[in-house]
Every structure is written in C-alpha cells, then in structure tokens.
Design a protein around this motif. Structure first.
Motif, PDB file in Angstrom:
ATOM      1  N   LEU A  46       0.799  -1.223   0.000  1.00 38.02           N
ATOM      2  CA  LEU A  46       0.000   0.000   0.000  1.00 38.02           C
ATOM      3  C   LEU A  46       0.830   1.270   0.000  1.00 38.02           C
ATOM      4  O   LEU A  46       0.284   2.361  -0.178  1.00 38.02           O
ATOM      5  N   VAL A  48       2.989   2.678  -2.036  1.00 40.07           N
ATOM      6  CA  VAL A  48       2.987   3.520  -3.240  1.00 40.07           C
ATOM      7  C   VAL A  48       1.618   4.167  -3.480  1.00 40.07           C
ATOM      8  O   VAL A  48       1.529   5.394  -3.649  1.00 40.07           O
ATOM      9  N   PRO A  49       0.507   3.388  -3.508  1.00 41.31           N
ATOM     10  CA  PRO A  49      -0.784   4.059  -3.729  1.00 41.31           C
ATOM     11  C   PRO A  49      -1.160   5.045  -2.627  1.00 41.31           C
ATOM     12  O   PRO A  49      -1.730   6.105  -2.907  1.00 41.31           O
ATOM     13  N   VAL A  50      -0.851   4.721  -1.386  1.00 39.95           N
ATOM     14  CA  VAL A  50      -1.160   5.652  -0.301  1.00 39.95           C
ATOM     15  C   VAL A  50      -0.311   6.917  -0.428  1.00 39.95           C
ATOM     16  O   VAL A  50      -0.802   8.043  -0.248  1.00 39.95           O
ATOM     17  N   TRP A  52       0.923   8.139  -3.160  1.00 42.95           N
ATOM     18  CA  TRP A  52       0.412   8.911  -4.307  1.00 42.95           C
ATOM     19  C   TRP A  52      -0.860   9.662  -3.935  1.00 42.95           C
ATOM     20  O   TRP A  52      -1.021  10.841  -4.273  1.00 42.95           O
ATOM     21  N   LEU A  53      -1.762   8.981  -3.206  1.00 43.02           N
ATOM     22  CA  LEU A  53      -3.023   9.617  -2.818  1.00 43.02           C
ATOM     23  C   LEU A  53      -2.773  10.806  -1.898  1.00 43.02           C
ATOM     24  O   LEU A  53      -3.361  11.889  -2.080  1.00 43.02           O
ATOM     25  N   ILE A  64       3.084  11.181  -8.718  1.00 44.46           N
ATOM     26  CA  ILE A  64       3.457   9.808  -9.085  1.00 44.46           C
ATOM     27  C   ILE A  64       4.960   9.608  -8.930  1.00 44.46           C
ATOM     28  O   ILE A  64       5.413   8.613  -8.360  1.00 44.46           O
ATOM     29  N   ALA A  67       5.784   9.431  -5.272  1.00 46.11           N
ATOM     30  CA  ALA A  67       5.335   8.196  -4.628  1.00 46.11           C
ATOM     31  C   ALA A  67       6.190   6.999  -5.024  1.00 46.11           C
ATOM     32  O   ALA A  67       6.305   6.033  -4.255  1.00 46.11           O
TER      33      ALA A  67
END
Length: 287
Positions: A46, A48-50, A52-53, A64, A67
């Motif tokens: 999680l 990378v997506p967290v 990025w968010l 991006i 992240a």
C-alpha cells in the motif's frame, strides 16, 4: 520547491507511522515473525498508492514520481540504519523509521518538483552507491555470522562429541551426518549417493553394550551376547540387526536390515578418528 519539501515530509510522517509500527514489531524480543509479516507485506503493497493519494491531496508537484521515488529512498536509508544499529528497541525503531520516511518523502517531493537535471543525476548516483554499499556490507556481516557460527559449532563438537566414524561399512558410503545429543554422533550410510540410507550408526562417548541392548529390546526379546563387549539384537521377522559394541571407551551401535552379521561386525569393530571441521563442513549429496 520549499512547499513540496514540507508537504513531502507530511506524507512521510503518515507513511512512517503507518508502516513503521509493524516494522518496529520485528525488533521485539521473542517475536513470532509470522504474526507480523502479513502486516508488513500489506504496508509494503500500500505504500505507493497511499503515498500517491496523499501527495495528490496535499498538491505535491508530480505525485506519481514522488510516490515511486520515496519508497526507494526509504529502503536505502533503512538498510543503512540497520547496518549502523542492528537491533534497536521497538519504540526507537518506530521513531527512526518515521524520521527516515519523512526525510525520504521530503527529498522525493523536492527532487520531483525541480526542473534541473543535475540534482536528479546526483540522487540516482547516490542511491545506486548506497544500494551497492549496503548490500556488500550486509553480505559481509552475513558471512561473518556464518563463520562465527561455524567456529562455535566446532568448539562445541570438540568439547563433547565423539570424533570418530567406522573405519569401514562394507558396501556402503556415508551420506549424512547429524547429532542426536551433545555426545551422540549419528551417521547414515547407503549403497551410493543416490540411494536411500539403509545402515545407521550411532557413536556415543561412553556406554555399556549390554545395558544399551537391554534398553533397546525393552524386554520384548533377549539380547544375544557375541563377546564380552558385543551384544546383538536380531529381529527374525524382517532380518533387522542392531549391534551394540564397545570400541575403546566409545559405544557403537550399528542398525541395519541389509547387512550380514559379518558385515555388521566389521562396521562396529574399528573406528577412524575425524575432525570437528569434517563434521561441520560435511555436505550430504544432492539427490
């Protein structure tokens, strides 16, 4: 760029606290790793997506890039910290990981927002150098631990283990070496290195052959006395023979369903001295 550094540090604070907790638990005493590793694995998936968010929510330029770069920087810094402080206390590990995460995400956000090529090139070179250095040092430490373990094992074997093997086991070759207790050496023999073991030898530092044979039989069958220092337990049903013999001060047990009586006696009549290094470095054949 200044705002991105601050915002990146904020992202790192959140990521560091979230992922740092399960990571810090790995440094607890007597921790059962399987109870913590699932949490670490989920956090790694999680991150990378967290990241990025959060970067998008805080309006960091190029979320991006930030992240993706930040976890790599965090990994390099954590490896370096592990080399410097191999076993920190859990709360210090959590604090340190959070600080490293803040530094990593702030650096990643700043680098992602700059248009200059030079800082990016310098960062790439530094990251590569750190990865190579930490990997090399880690390998050296692992090798040093292996060598120390080998030395400790050799010292332990020299202290109590009977350092001897049968001079000959007719038609068999040694395929496995292990220990049953601190003073009992176990040896497995087979027809060749691709065959299953069918002769099992146990050598104890001391012992009485008659008492050992009686204990083996457990009163179900009598032991046959072959000589003053040799006793034989024989199973007529499957042809299994277990010879108990004293060779010098040592007790030798030869257990097989395939050897003849003469071959069994030959295997348990004479020992050949070996070194502790031979036992420690013995590698079973590849099957």
């Amino acid at each position: 760029m200044g705002k991105d550094l601050v915002r990146g540090a904020a992202v790192g604070l959140v990521v560091g606290l979230g992922l740092g907790y399960p990571v810090s638990r790995l440094y607890e005493d007597d921790i059962e790793t399987y109870t913590v590793m699932p949490l670490v694995a989920v956090g790694v998936l999680l991150v990378v997506p967290v990241g990025w968010l959060l970067a998008r929510m805080l309006r960091i330029a190029h979320p991006i890039r930030s992240a993706l770069l930040a976890p790599l920087l965090l990994l390099v810094l954590k490896n370096a910290a592990d080399l410097a402080v191999p076993s920190p206390r859990p709360h210090l590990a959590l604090l340190g990981f959070t600080v490293l995460a803040m530094a990593s995400y702030a650096s990643a956000a700043g680098l992602a927002s700059t248009a200059s090529l030079i800082p990016r090139v310098i960062t790439a070179v530094v990251v590569c150098a750190c990865v190579i250095t930490t990997t090399t040092i880690h390998q050296q430490r692992t090798e040093a631990r292996k060598q120390q373990l080998r030395k400790d094992l050799i010292a332990s074997y020299n202290e109590s283990l009977p350092l001897a093997v049968p001079d000959v086991v007719p038609g068999r070759t040694l395929v496995n070496v292990w220990t049953i207790a601190d003073d009992v050496l176990a040896l497995d023999y087979a027809k060749d290195r691709q065959s299953e073991p069918d002769v099992f030898v146990r050598i104890s530092s001391s012992g009485d052959p008659r008492k050992a044979c009686t204990a083996w039989e457990r009163g179900s069958e009598s032991c046959e006395r072959l000589a003053a220092d040799r006793w034989l337990s024989k199973k007529e049903a499957n042809g299994r023979m277990v010879l108990f013999a004293r060779v010098g001060r040592r007790l030798v047990e030869v257990d097989s369903t395939t050897l003849s009586l003469n071959e069994t006696l030959a295997a348990g009549s004479k020992l050949r001295a070996i070194s502790a290094e031979y036992l420690v470095d013995f590698e079973p054949p590849q099957r």
